[in-house]
Scaffold this active site. Structure first.
Site, mmCIF file in Angstrom:
data_model
loop_
_atom_site.group_PDB
_atom_site.id
_atom_site.type_symbol
_atom_site.label_atom_id
_atom_site.label_comp_id
_atom_site.label_asym_id
_atom_site.label_seq_id
_atom_site.Cartn_x
_atom_site.Cartn_y
_atom_site.Cartn_z
ATOM 1 N N ARG A 1 0.855 -1.186 0.000
ATOM 2 C CA ARG A 1 0.000 0.000 0.000
ATOM 3 C C ARG A 1 0.892 1.238 0.000
ATOM 4 N NH1 ARG A 1 -3.130 -1.529 5.508
ATOM 5 N NH2 ARG A 1 -4.117 -3.506 4.888
ATOM 6 N N HIS B 1 2.756 -2.786 5.384
ATOM 7 C CA HIS B 1 2.223 -2.789 4.019
ATOM 8 C C HIS B 1 2.875 -1.701 3.181
ATOM 9 C CE1 HIS B 1 -1.007 -5.773 4.419
ATOM 10 N NE2 HIS B 1 -1.233 -5.280 5.625
ATOM 11 N N HIS C 1 -8.133 -8.081 13.249
ATOM 12 C CA HIS C 1 -7.562 -9.173 12.460
ATOM 13 C C HIS C 1 -8.349 -10.474 12.605
ATOM 14 C CE1 HIS C 1 -4.283 -6.292 12.499
ATOM 15 N NE2 HIS C 1 -3.699 -6.966 11.530
ATOM 16 N N HIS D 1 -8.594 -12.209 8.954
ATOM 17 C CA HIS D 1 -7.413 -12.503 8.144
ATOM 18 C C HIS D 1 -6.196 -12.703 9.055
ATOM 19 C CE1 HIS D 1 -6.944 -8.107 8.775
ATOM 20 N NE2 HIS D 1 -5.637 -8.333 8.659
ATOM 21 N N HIS E 1 -2.263 -11.673 9.184
ATOM 22 C CA HIS E 1 -1.318 -10.712 8.625
ATOM 23 C C HIS E 1 0.103 -11.181 8.914
ATOM 24 C CE1 HIS E 1 0.665 -6.678 8.194
ATOM 25 N NE2 HIS E 1 1.398 -7.132 9.201
#
Length: 244
Positions: free
Chosen positions: A173, A189, A227, A230, A232
């Protein structure tokens, strides 16, 4: 599955072309196209070897380490590199002697695409933010390199957890993309070395636990704020493992 199908079609075209024109397509020829312009040479590589080829090897076996370990990609073939190679060899049914000879390197070539990413991951799925990898915490070149290194760790994680697909819902990102999705300031990210992996809770926890021995320092999952849908993984200075 689509990427595997494309590989299969390409292989058939190569074989067909050889049959029509009388060209013998050897294993060496096929693998030469798979070194992605970054061949691993000077074989066998073993403890005491140094150089660019060792660094390229280290990137590709960095996901085969002990729990909590991060393998250096310094181009120096030391004891930890030998052990990572040995674990890679064992995973793929090769002679597990920790020496990177032609069979080990051929297996590496079979696991990578022409852009040096592993066959089950791509730059496109890792970067859904912008096309040029700019605007993050590091240069575009560094972010893309970090992403490729992390993909190889996930390729190892995929193999070690049964070969099931790993989906990437968020990878690189830029700072603006990170802010837009509510990411924390300084998120990994923005460095290109983090990925979010959705799935069932059982699969997410499987990936969480497997990531501990796949070269990741930052592992956040079930039970960690934000979280619960997902897992991470990323890199950071000090180890951070939370969840599952």
């Amino acid at each position: 599955m689509l990427r595997r199908a494309q590989h299969a079609v390409l292989a058939l075209v190569m074989v067909s072309t050889g049959a029509v024109f009388g060209v013998t397509v050897t294993a060496g020829t096929a693998h030469a196209a798979s070194n992605c312009g970054q061949p691993i040479t000077g074989l066998p590589l073993q403890q005491g070897s140094q150089g660019t080829s060792v660094e390229r090897l280290q990137i590709r076996v960095a996901g085969f380490v002990d729990s909590g370990e991060v393998l250096s990609t310094d181009g120096i073939y030391g004891g930890r590199t030998k052990e990572a190679v040995r674990k890679f060899q064992k995973q793929y049914g090769l002679q597990a002697d920790g020496i990177a000879g032609s069979q080990t390197v051929d297996k590496i070539y079979s696991l990578q695409d022409s852009d040096c990413t592993p066959i089950h991951f791509s730059y496109a799925e890792w970067n859904k933010c912008n096309s040029n990898w700019s605007g993050g915490a590091v240069s575009a070149t560094a972010a893309k390199a970090n992403a490729r290194k992390s993909m190889w760790k996930l390729e190892a994680l995929r193999a070690k957890t049964g070969g099931g697909a790993i989906q990437i819902s968020s990878g690189f990102r830029s700072n603006s993309c990170n802010a837009a999705v509510g990411g924390v300031q300084g998120s990994r990210h923005t460095y290109g070395d983090a990925a979010d992996m959705p799935g069932t809770q059982a699969r997410r926890c499987q990936l969480h636990n497997g990531a501990k021995s796949s070269g990741f320092r930052e592992i956040l999952g079930q039970g960690f704020p934000g979280h619960n849908d997902h897992t991470h993984v990323g890199m950071t200075g000090s180890r951070q493992w939370h969840g599952c």
